[in-house]
Design a protein around this motif. Structure first.
Motif, mmCIF file in Angstrom:
data_model
loop_
_atom_site.group_PDB
_atom_site.id
_atom_site.type_symbol
_atom_site.label_atom_id
_atom_site.label_comp_id
_atom_site.label_asym_id
_atom_site.label_seq_id
_atom_site.Cartn_x
_atom_site.Cartn_y
_atom_site.Cartn_z
ATOM 1 N N ARG A 132 0.818 -1.209 0.000
ATOM 2 C CA ARG A 132 0.000 0.000 0.000
ATOM 3 C C ARG A 132 0.855 1.264 0.000
ATOM 4 O O ARG A 132 0.432 2.291 -0.510
ATOM 5 C CB ARG A 132 -0.970 -0.008 1.170
ATOM 6 C CG ARG A 132 -0.329 0.167 2.506
ATOM 7 C CD ARG A 132 -1.353 0.190 3.588
ATOM 8 N NE ARG A 132 -0.674 0.257 4.868
ATOM 9 C CZ ARG A 132 -1.263 0.309 6.006
ATOM 10 N NH1 ARG A 132 -2.566 0.296 6.048
ATOM 11 N NH2 ARG A 132 -0.588 0.367 7.112
ATOM 12 N N TYR A 133 2.065 1.182 0.573
ATOM 13 C CA TYR A 133 2.940 2.356 0.542
ATOM 14 C C TYR A 133 3.453 2.618 -0.867
ATOM 15 O O TYR A 133 3.557 3.768 -1.297
ATOM 16 C CB TYR A 133 4.116 2.178 1.506
ATOM 17 C CG TYR A 133 3.683 2.134 2.955
ATOM 18 C CD1 TYR A 133 3.072 3.221 3.545
ATOM 19 C CD2 TYR A 133 3.869 0.999 3.723
ATOM 20 C CE1 TYR A 133 2.663 3.197 4.861
ATOM 21 C CE2 TYR A 133 3.475 0.961 5.044
ATOM 22 C CZ TYR A 133 2.875 2.055 5.609
ATOM 23 O OH TYR A 133 2.474 2.024 6.906
ATOM 24 N N ILE A 134 3.776 1.560 -1.583
ATOM 25 C CA ILE A 134 4.259 1.714 -2.959
ATOM 26 C C ILE A 134 3.166 2.294 -3.841
ATOM 27 O O ILE A 134 3.408 3.207 -4.633
ATOM 28 C CB ILE A 134 4.762 0.361 -3.502
ATOM 29 C CG1 ILE A 134 5.983 -0.085 -2.726
ATOM 30 C CG2 ILE A 134 5.071 0.466 -4.994
ATOM 31 C CD1 ILE A 134 6.442 -1.494 -3.034
ATOM 32 N N THR A 155 0.651 4.089 -2.848
ATOM 33 C CA THR A 155 0.426 5.473 -2.431
ATOM 34 C C THR A 155 1.450 6.396 -3.069
ATOM 35 O O THR A 155 1.105 7.486 -3.533
ATOM 36 C CB THR A 155 0.504 5.578 -0.899
ATOM 37 O OG1 THR A 155 -0.458 4.711 -0.315
ATOM 38 C CG2 THR A 155 0.243 7.000 -0.445
ATOM 39 N N ILE A 156 2.691 5.972 -3.120
ATOM 40 C CA ILE A 156 3.740 6.778 -3.750
ATOM 41 C C ILE A 156 3.465 6.945 -5.243
ATOM 42 O O ILE A 156 3.550 8.059 -5.780
ATOM 43 C CB ILE A 156 5.118 6.140 -3.506
ATOM 44 C CG1 ILE A 156 5.482 6.234 -2.024
ATOM 45 C CG2 ILE A 156 6.188 6.795 -4.373
ATOM 46 C CD1 ILE A 156 6.684 5.410 -1.625
ATOM 47 N N SER A 196 0.323 9.198 -5.735
ATOM 48 C CA SER A 196 0.574 10.599 -5.390
ATOM 49 C C SER A 196 1.451 11.271 -6.448
ATOM 50 O O SER A 196 1.250 12.444 -6.765
ATOM 51 C CB SER A 196 1.196 10.716 -4.005
ATOM 52 O OG SER A 196 2.462 10.121 -3.970
ATOM 53 N N MET A 229 1.697 12.419 -0.071
ATOM 54 C CA MET A 229 2.033 11.168 0.605
ATOM 55 C C MET A 229 1.948 11.309 2.119
ATOM 56 O O MET A 229 1.412 10.436 2.799
ATOM 57 C CB MET A 229 3.438 10.703 0.210
ATOM 58 C CG MET A 229 3.510 10.060 -1.137
ATOM 59 S SD MET A 229 5.131 9.371 -1.496
ATOM 60 C CE MET A 229 6.074 10.839 -1.836
ATOM 61 N N VAL A 230 2.468 12.394 2.645
ATOM 62 C CA VAL A 230 2.429 12.612 4.093
ATOM 63 C C VAL A 230 0.989 12.698 4.576
ATOM 64 O O VAL A 230 0.622 12.078 5.585
ATOM 65 C CB VAL A 230 3.222 13.877 4.475
ATOM 66 C CG1 VAL A 230 2.963 14.282 5.911
ATOM 67 C CG2 VAL A 230 4.698 13.649 4.243
ATOM 68 N N PHE A 267 -0.602 9.161 4.352
ATOM 69 C CA PHE A 267 -0.069 8.276 5.389
ATOM 70 C C PHE A 267 -0.635 8.642 6.758
ATOM 71 O O PHE A 267 -0.987 7.762 7.539
ATOM 72 C CB PHE A 267 1.452 8.318 5.425
ATOM 73 C CG PHE A 267 2.116 7.656 4.248
ATOM 74 C CD1 PHE A 267 1.521 6.599 3.587
ATOM 75 C CD2 PHE A 267 3.344 8.089 3.806
ATOM 76 C CE1 PHE A 267 2.129 5.989 2.505
ATOM 77 C CE2 PHE A 267 3.975 7.488 2.735
ATOM 78 C CZ PHE A 267 3.369 6.429 2.081
ATOM 79 N N GLY A 272 -4.306 7.561 6.902
ATOM 80 C CA GLY A 272 -4.441 6.116 6.970
ATOM 81 C C GLY A 272 -4.030 5.524 8.306
ATOM 82 O O GLY A 272 -4.627 4.560 8.780
ATOM 83 N N GLU A 273 -3.012 6.086 8.929
ATOM 84 C CA GLU A 273 -2.496 5.514 10.165
ATOM 85 C C GLU A 273 -3.114 6.119 11.419
ATOM 86 O O GLU A 273 -3.205 5.449 12.436
ATOM 87 C CB GLU A 273 -0.979 5.678 10.219
ATOM 88 C CG GLU A 273 -0.247 4.924 9.150
ATOM 89 C CD GLU A 273 -0.444 3.420 9.265
ATOM 90 O OE1 GLU A 273 -0.525 2.906 10.396
ATOM 91 O OE2 GLU A 273 -0.522 2.762 8.205
ATOM 92 N N LYS A 315 -8.155 5.384 11.492
ATOM 93 C CA LYS A 315 -7.923 4.076 12.117
ATOM 94 C C LYS A 315 -9.214 3.580 12.744
ATOM 95 O O LYS A 315 -9.864 4.294 13.502
ATOM 96 C CB LYS A 315 -6.844 4.225 13.181
ATOM 97 C CG LYS A 315 -6.206 2.948 13.591
ATOM 98 C CD LYS A 315 -5.334 2.441 12.486
ATOM 99 C CE LYS A 315 -4.388 1.399 13.045
ATOM 100 N NZ LYS A 315 -3.533 0.898 12.043
#
Length: 58
Positions: A2-4, A6-7, A10, A42-43, A46, A49-50, A54
């Protein structure tokens, strides 16, 4: 994974936004501004999402 994604998303969204705005203003398209905008997106994603979105665990 999911981070990839998102990058990637974005970068794509910030490139599209930057291209449209610079075209409307008649300014040159600068890739460094796209990367800065993508980092900002991205910030925010993230953090949302975190922290903010939550779900509570039962």
């Amino acid at each position: 994974m999911r981070y990839i994604m998102t990058i990637i998303w974005s970068l794509l969204i910030s490139a599209a936004v930057s291209y449209v705005l610079t075209s409307m203003a008649g300014e040159p398209f600068v890739i460094s501004e796209v990367v800065i905008l993508a980092a900002f997106f991205m910030v925010i994603v993230f953090l949302l999402g975190e922290v903010a979105l939550k779900q509570k665990e039962n």
